[in-house]
Design a protein around this motif. Structure first.
Motif, PDB file in Angstrom:
ATOM      1  N   ASN A 204      47.200  56.828  -9.254  1.00 51.18           N
ATOM      2  CA  ASN A 204      46.055  56.018  -9.674  1.00 51.18           C
ATOM      3  C   ASN A 204      46.352  55.425 -11.049  1.00 51.18           C
ATOM      4  OD1 ASN A 204      43.598  54.807  -9.830  1.00 51.18           O
ATOM      5  ND2 ASN A 204      42.413  56.667 -10.156  1.00 51.18           N
ATOM      6  N   ASN A 205      47.169  54.393 -11.052  1.00 52.60           N
ATOM      7  CA  ASN A 205      47.558  53.723 -12.292  1.00 52.60           C
ATOM      8  C   ASN A 205      46.860  52.377 -12.470  1.00 52.60           C
ATOM      9  OD1 ASN A 205      49.495  55.787 -12.800  1.00 52.60           O
ATOM     10  ND2 ASN A 205      50.872  54.807 -11.344  1.00 52.60           N
ATOM     11  N   HIS A 206      45.823  52.130 -11.662  1.00 52.24           N
ATOM     12  CA  HIS A 206      45.220  50.800 -11.640  1.00 52.24           C
ATOM     13  C   HIS A 206      44.520  50.452 -12.955  1.00 52.24           C
ATOM     14  CE1 HIS A 206      46.243  50.552  -7.449  1.00 52.24           C
ATOM     15  NE2 HIS A 206      45.613  51.684  -7.212  1.00 52.24           N
ATOM     16  N   PHE A 207      43.974  51.457 -13.657  1.00 52.09           N
ATOM     17  CA  PHE A 207      43.326  51.158 -14.941  1.00 52.09           C
ATOM     18  C   PHE A 207      44.350  50.614 -15.935  1.00 52.09           C
ATOM     19  CE2 PHE A 207      41.822  52.489 -19.191  1.00 52.09           C
ATOM     20  CZ  PHE A 207      40.628  51.783 -19.226  1.00 52.09           C
ATOM     21  N   GLY A 208      45.512  51.240 -15.994  1.00 50.14           N
ATOM     22  CA  GLY A 208      46.562  50.751 -16.888  1.00 50.14           C
ATOM     23  C   GLY A 208      47.051  49.369 -16.499  1.00 50.14           C
ATOM     24  N   TYR A 209      47.182  49.123 -15.185  1.00 45.20           N
ATOM     25  CA  TYR A 209      47.594  47.797 -14.735  1.00 45.20           C
ATOM     26  C   TYR A 209      46.558  46.749 -15.125  1.00 45.20           C
ATOM     27  CZ  TYR A 209      50.928  50.330 -11.767  1.00 45.20           C
ATOM     28  OH  TYR A 209      51.927  51.143 -11.303  1.00 45.20           O
ATOM     29  N   ALA A 210      45.262  47.093 -14.968  1.00 49.14           N
ATOM     30  CA  ALA A 210      44.197  46.146 -15.328  1.00 49.14           C
ATOM     31  C   ALA A 210      44.261  45.818 -16.814  1.00 49.14           C
ATOM     32  CB  ALA A 210      42.832  46.727 -14.960  1.00 49.14           C
ATOM     33  N   LEU A 211      44.449  46.848 -17.651  1.00 46.34           N
ATOM     34  CA  LEU A 211      44.560  46.597 -19.091  1.00 46.34           C
ATOM     35  C   LEU A 211      45.740  45.692 -19.404  1.00 46.34           C
ATOM     36  CD1 LEU A 211      43.761  50.080 -20.705  1.00 46.34           C
ATOM     37  CD2 LEU A 211      42.306  48.050 -20.600  1.00 46.34           C
ATOM     38  N   THR A 212      46.831  45.887 -18.679  1.00 45.88           N
ATOM     39  CA  THR A 212      48.013  45.052 -18.912  1.00 45.88           C
ATOM     40  C   THR A 212      47.720  43.584 -18.610  1.00 45.88           C
ATOM     41  OG1 THR A 212      49.512  46.879 -18.397  1.00 45.88           O
ATOM     42  CG2 THR A 212      50.408  44.647 -18.234  1.00 45.88           C
ATOM     43  N   TRP A 213      47.111  43.311 -17.446  1.00 43.93           N
ATOM     44  CA  TRP A 213      46.825  41.921 -17.077  1.00 43.93           C
ATOM     45  C   TRP A 213      45.803  41.290 -18.023  1.00 43.93           C
ATOM     46  CZ3 TRP A 213      50.526  40.096 -14.575  1.00 43.93           C
ATOM     47  CH2 TRP A 213      51.139  40.766 -13.514  1.00 43.93           C
ATOM     48  N   PHE A 214      44.740  42.034 -18.365  1.00 40.55           N
ATOM     49  CA  PHE A 214      43.746  41.494 -19.291  1.00 40.55           C
ATOM     50  C   PHE A 214      44.350  41.299 -20.680  1.00 40.55           C
ATOM     51  CE2 PHE A 214      40.339  43.523 -16.475  1.00 40.55           C
ATOM     52  CZ  PHE A 214      40.033  42.319 -15.876  1.00 40.55           C
ATOM     53  N   GLY A 215      45.234  42.215 -21.080  1.00 44.49           N
ATOM     54  CA  GLY A 215      45.908  42.069 -22.376  1.00 44.49           C
ATOM     55  C   GLY A 215      46.777  40.823 -22.422  1.00 44.49           C
ATOM     56  N   LEU A 216      47.489  40.549 -21.329  1.00 46.17           N
ATOM     57  CA  LEU A 216      48.298  39.332 -21.274  1.00 46.17           C
ATOM     58  C   LEU A 216      47.420  38.083 -21.312  1.00 46.17           C
ATOM     59  CD1 LEU A 216      50.956  40.379 -18.598  1.00 46.17           C
ATOM     60  CD2 LEU A 216      51.336  40.004 -21.041  1.00 46.17           C
ATOM     61  N   ALA A 217      46.238  38.159 -20.684  1.00 49.62           N
ATOM     62  CA  ALA A 217      45.315  37.023 -20.717  1.00 49.62           C
ATOM     63  C   ALA A 217      44.833  36.773 -22.148  1.00 49.62           C
ATOM     64  CB  ALA A 217      44.126  37.284 -19.795  1.00 49.62           C
ATOM     65  N   VAL A 218      44.509  37.848 -22.874  1.00 46.86           N
ATOM     66  CA  VAL A 218      44.083  37.699 -24.271  1.00 46.86           C
ATOM     67  C   VAL A 218      45.209  37.130 -25.128  1.00 46.86           C
ATOM     68  CG1 VAL A 218      43.374  38.989 -26.317  1.00 46.86           C
ATOM     69  CG2 VAL A 218      42.333  39.504 -24.106  1.00 46.86           C
ATOM     70  N   ALA A 219      46.437  37.625 -24.895  1.00 43.24           N
ATOM     71  CA  ALA A 219      47.584  37.121 -25.651  1.00 43.24           C
ATOM     72  C   ALA A 219      47.818  35.636 -25.375  1.00 43.24           C
ATOM     73  CB  ALA A 219      48.831  37.934 -25.310  1.00 43.24           C
ATOM     74  N   LEU A 220      47.681  35.247 -24.115  1.00 42.64           N
ATOM     75  CA  LEU A 220      47.856  33.839 -23.757  1.00 42.64           C
ATOM     76  C   LEU A 220      46.790  32.978 -24.418  1.00 42.64           C
ATOM     77  CD1 LEU A 220      49.326  31.689 -22.099  1.00 42.64           C
ATOM     78  CD2 LEU A 220      47.810  32.234 -20.180  1.00 42.64           C
ATOM     79  N   MET A 221      45.547  33.467 -24.444  1.00 41.04           N
ATOM     80  CA  MET A 221      44.485  32.721 -25.109  1.00 41.04           C
ATOM     81  C   MET A 221      44.749  32.603 -26.600  1.00 41.04           C
ATOM     82  SD  MET A 221      42.139  31.261 -23.422  1.00 41.04           S
ATOM     83  CE  MET A 221      41.025  31.036 -24.808  1.00 41.04           C
ATOM     84  N   GLY A 222      45.251  33.679 -27.200  1.00 40.16           N
ATOM     85  CA  GLY A 222      45.587  33.624 -28.617  1.00 40.16           C
ATOM     86  C   GLY A 222      46.669  32.596 -28.900  1.00 40.16           C
ATOM     87  N   PHE A 223      47.688  32.571 -28.024  1.00 40.19           N
ATOM     88  CA  PHE A 223      48.750  31.583 -28.181  1.00 40.19           C
ATOM     89  C   PHE A 223      48.197  30.162 -28.038  1.00 40.19           C
ATOM     90  CE2 PHE A 223      51.586  28.786 -25.744  1.00 40.19           C
ATOM     91  CZ  PHE A 223      52.624  28.622 -26.657  1.00 40.19           C
ATOM     92  N   TYR A 224      47.321  29.973 -27.045  1.00 45.74           N
ATOM     93  CA  TYR A 224      46.764  28.633 -26.805  1.00 45.74           C
ATOM     94  C   TYR A 224      45.923  28.176 -27.991  1.00 45.74           C
ATOM     95  CZ  TYR A 224      43.788  24.993 -24.859  1.00 45.74           C
ATOM     96  OH  TYR A 224      43.107  23.824 -24.643  1.00 45.74           O
ATOM     97  N   VAL A 225      45.075  29.062 -28.511  1.00 43.35           N
ATOM     98  CA  VAL A 225      44.227  28.698 -29.648  1.00 43.35           C
ATOM     99  C   VAL A 225      45.076  28.367 -30.862  1.00 43.35           C
ATOM    100  CG1 VAL A 225      42.517  29.578 -31.290  1.00 43.35           C
ATOM    101  CG2 VAL A 225      42.218  29.971 -28.845  1.00 43.35           C
TER     102      VAL A 225
END
Length: 241
Positions: A204-225
């Motif tokens: 049951n590693n899905h929580f960690g996977y979710a954090l990874t994908w959401f973290g990459l989304a935040v990083a991408l938004m930071g790069f875009y801004v």
């Protein structure tokens, strides 16, 4: 006046949607896996019943059942190489042909450490034996790196729980989709056999996977801004003096 970076925006937007979508999917998988674990725990705690009643349940996996296996103490067996409680050894797998059941079952009689050389004798017998067992769905075969089965001292030796191949080796190709794990000993005279069901393996590693994908989304938004601010920042006016 600087132009709005439409190309950058159109490149970032689908990536952002994809990353957020993957994060949401992992959250959904997390809830599904938690429900599956809770269901397995509830089934394992349920009171045992006759095998025919348990099989009639909507989902008999992990349920405990009472079954009669004629001749099991002296039945032929194959050996499955495994580790149990940090000890290397084998699990003895036989066929149980329960009265009244249309299909035979593979039954895991228990674990023997490699330090024990004794094995149950194999002779033809129909003496009834009542056992408490736990039902598990027939697992998948091992991966491509798993060694092929071998014959050691006249006994078929497996390195993965390939139930289909085991059933064929034991003369029961029509075995049930459920494998039985003995919770009471089929051979009390051989005290080294540890009758048990291995713990349910639910990664049951899905929580960690979710954090990874959401973290990459935040990083991408930071790069875009950051790129947007840099692109739209006013150009300093040069002093002509």
């Amino acid at each position: 006046m600087k132009r709005f970076p439409w190309i950058l925006t159109l490149a970032v937007l689908p990536c952002l949607v994809l990353l957020i979508g993957l994060g949401v999917w992992q959250v959904q998988r997390l809830h599904w896996k938690e429900g599956l674990i809770a269901q397995a725990d509830a089934a394992a705690r349920a009171a045992p019943g006759p095998i025919d009643e348990i099989l009639a349940a909507s989902d008999p996996e992990f349920r405990k059942a009472l079954i009669v296996c004629p001749g099991l103490p002296t039945a032929p067996f194959v050996e499955l190489q495994t580790i149990h409680e940090e000890k290397v050894g084998v699990r003895l797998i036989s066929v149980c042909r329960a009265p009244g059941e249309a299909r035979p079952f593979l039954i895991d009689r228990g674990f023997l450490p490699d330090t024990v050389s004794a094995r149950p004798r194999v002779i033809e017998s129909t003496l009834p034996l009542s056992l408490l067992v736990e039902l598990r769905r027939t697992p998948r075969a091992g991966g491509g790196m798993t060694p092929a089965p071998a014959t050691i001292s006249g006994v078929n030796h497996f390195y993965a729980r390939d139930s289909v191949a085991m059933a064929k080796a034991l003369g029961a190709p029509d075995a049930s989709a459920f494998t039985l794990f003995a919770l009471s000993s089929s051979n009390p005279e051989l005290g080294a056999i540890q009758a048990s069901a291995p713990p349910a393996a639910f990664a049951n590693n899905h929580f960690g996977y979710a954090l990874t994908w959401f973290g990459l989304a935040v990083a991408l938004m930071g790069f875009y801004v950051a790129m947007l601010r840099r692109r739209l920042a006013p150009t300093p006016v040069k002093d002509s003096h």
